[in-house]
Motif scaffolding. Structure first.
Motif, PDB file in Angstrom:
ATOM      1  N   ASP A 186      -2.808 -27.432   9.451  1.00 46.29           N
ATOM      2  CA  ASP A 186      -4.067 -26.425   9.808  1.00 46.29           C
ATOM      3  C   ASP A 186      -4.431 -25.867   8.632  1.00 46.29           C
ATOM      4  O   ASP A 186      -5.553 -25.928   8.083  1.00 46.29           O
ATOM      5  CB  ASP A 186      -3.639 -25.352  10.853  1.00 46.29           C
ATOM      6  CG  ASP A 186      -3.393 -25.584  12.340  1.00 46.29           C
ATOM      7  OD1 ASP A 186      -3.920 -26.714  12.542  1.00 46.29           O
ATOM      8  OD2 ASP A 186      -2.761 -24.984  12.692  1.00 46.29           O
ATOM      9  N   HIS A 199       0.635 -30.141  16.689  1.00 45.10           N
ATOM     10  CA  HIS A 199       0.752 -29.066  17.786  1.00 45.10           C
ATOM     11  C   HIS A 199       2.118 -28.624  18.192  1.00 45.10           C
ATOM     12  O   HIS A 199       2.607 -27.529  18.653  1.00 45.10           O
ATOM     13  CB  HIS A 199      -0.460 -29.396  18.597  1.00 45.10           C
ATOM     14  CG  HIS A 199      -1.906 -29.686  17.922  1.00 45.10           C
ATOM     15  ND1 HIS A 199      -2.483 -28.633  17.454  1.00 45.10           N
ATOM     16  CD2 HIS A 199      -2.680 -30.569  18.057  1.00 45.10           C
ATOM     17  CE1 HIS A 199      -3.721 -28.903  17.093  1.00 45.10           C
ATOM     18  NE2 HIS A 199      -3.557 -30.161  17.082  1.00 45.10           N
ATOM     19  N   SER A 251      -4.467 -19.517  18.074  1.00 43.99           N
ATOM     20  CA  SER A 251      -5.770 -19.447  17.227  1.00 43.99           C
ATOM     21  C   SER A 251      -6.391 -20.887  17.190  1.00 43.99           C
ATOM     22  O   SER A 251      -7.588 -21.119  16.683  1.00 43.99           O
ATOM     23  CB  SER A 251      -5.508 -19.263  15.783  1.00 43.99           C
ATOM     24  OG  SER A 251      -4.747 -20.119  14.960  1.00 43.99           O
ATOM     25  N   ASP A 252      -5.777 -22.069  17.817  1.00 44.63           N
ATOM     26  CA  ASP A 252      -6.154 -23.306  17.816  1.00 44.63           C
ATOM     27  C   ASP A 252      -6.570 -23.893  19.080  1.00 44.63           C
ATOM     28  O   ASP A 252      -5.693 -23.425  20.184  1.00 44.63           O
ATOM     29  CB  ASP A 252      -5.165 -24.285  17.167  1.00 44.63           C
ATOM     30  CG  ASP A 252      -5.766 -25.763  17.230  1.00 44.63           C
ATOM     31  OD1 ASP A 252      -6.289 -26.079  16.205  1.00 44.63           O
ATOM     32  OD2 ASP A 252      -5.373 -26.355  18.128  1.00 44.63           O
ATOM     33  N   ARG A 280      -4.173 -26.061  21.074  1.00 53.35           N
ATOM     34  CA  ARG A 280      -2.735 -25.789  21.371  1.00 53.35           C
ATOM     35  C   ARG A 280      -2.984 -24.737  22.524  1.00 53.35           C
ATOM     36  O   ARG A 280      -2.206 -24.438  23.435  1.00 53.35           O
ATOM     37  CB  ARG A 280      -2.138 -24.730  20.237  1.00 53.35           C
ATOM     38  CG  ARG A 280      -1.845 -25.748  19.134  1.00 53.35           C
ATOM     39  CD  ARG A 280      -0.921 -25.151  18.200  1.00 53.35           C
ATOM     40  NE  ARG A 280      -1.466 -24.152  17.400  1.00 53.35           N
ATOM     41  CZ  ARG A 280      -1.920 -24.469  16.013  1.00 53.35           C
ATOM     42  NH1 ARG A 280      -1.995 -25.478  15.610  1.00 53.35           N
ATOM     43  NH2 ARG A 280      -2.564 -23.557  15.198  1.00 53.35           N
ATOM     44  N   SER A 293      -7.947 -26.712   6.550  1.00 50.26           N
ATOM     45  CA  SER A 293      -8.831 -25.658   6.578  1.00 50.26           C
ATOM     46  C   SER A 293      -9.177 -25.730   4.823  1.00 50.26           C
ATOM     47  O   SER A 293     -10.503 -25.383   4.601  1.00 50.26           O
ATOM     48  CB  SER A 293      -8.482 -24.382   6.958  1.00 50.26           C
ATOM     49  OG  SER A 293      -7.283 -23.837   6.043  1.00 50.26           O
TER      50      SER A 293
END
Lengths: 135, 80
Positions: free
Chosen positions: B42, A81, A24-25, A28, B46
């Motif tokens: 992440d 990551h 989703s990134d 990555r 967010s």
């Protein structure tokens, strides 16, 4: 005991869950694209990976990337990551030796080949152009 | 105490590792373990990807109590 070496035994559902989360990134996805495109079997030094990522972003040759630019990219590779990709069992990561490679399992390569766009940097650059010039 | 203001381009997760590294007087990559083993970077980013007026996220990392404030700035204090 949940050790990193136990990861290959995770079941299909868990593998897919972690794979989609990790994909989703955009950073990555770029990392995996770089690793997928390599023909060399030996692990890639993280420093080289960072240089390739900066070069990819700018559509420039890796030789034009300065040490400083690559170095700042490495910070979040190390802190975010690479740990995530490792936990998803899609890469092998030698943290102290600072080397990475695609996990040596057929389903990893197959899944990534099917899911990753060939050249995301070009595609998104084109999308941006279209977005600004069309209604 | 070390407070690192978080400019637009610096995500909270990156501000955290910079702040802790500054407090420890090491480079960010010398911090162990990587931040992702303690908190999901992440998820942290967010939470702060739109302006917030209140709230704080606090966790321990490398012997420090790290607070990410609503403004996105990061406060680091020795835990204990």
């Amino acid at each position: 005991m949940d050790t990193e070496s136990a990861r290959p035994e995770m079941d299909e559902a868990e593998f897919l869950e972690r794979l989609t989360e990790t994909l989703s990134d955009p950073e990555r996805r770029s990392i995996l694209r770089v690793l997928l495109d390599r023909s060399a079997a030996r692990p890639l030094p993280v420093e080289r990976l960072a240089t390739k990522l900066v070069a990819r972003d700018r559509d420039a040759a890796p030789g034009t990337v300065t040490d400083e630019q690559a170095d700042s990219r490495r910070t979040m590779l190390y802190h975010c990551h690479l740990p995530k990709l490792h936990r998803a069992a899609v890469i092998d990561w030698d943290r102290t030796g600072e080397r990475v490679s695609l996990a040596d399992r057929p389903r990893v390569r197959d899944a990534l080949s099917a899911l990753l766009p060939d050249s995301e940097s070009h595609r998104s650059a084109t999308d941006r152009k279209w977005g600004s010039s069309s209604s | 105490m070390t407070e690192v203001p978080s400019p637009d381009r610096l995500e909270p997760s990156q501000a955290v590792v910079e702040a802790v590294a500054t407090a420890e007087d090491v480079s960010p990559r010398e911090l162990s373990p990587p931040l992702a083993y303690v908190v999901d970077p992440d998820a942290l980013d967010s939470l702060f990807d739109r302006p917030r007026t209140d709230g704080v996220v606090r966790f321990r990392y490398c012997g420090y109590t790290v607070s990410v404030l609503a403004s996105g700035s990061v406060d680091v204090r020795t835990a204990g």
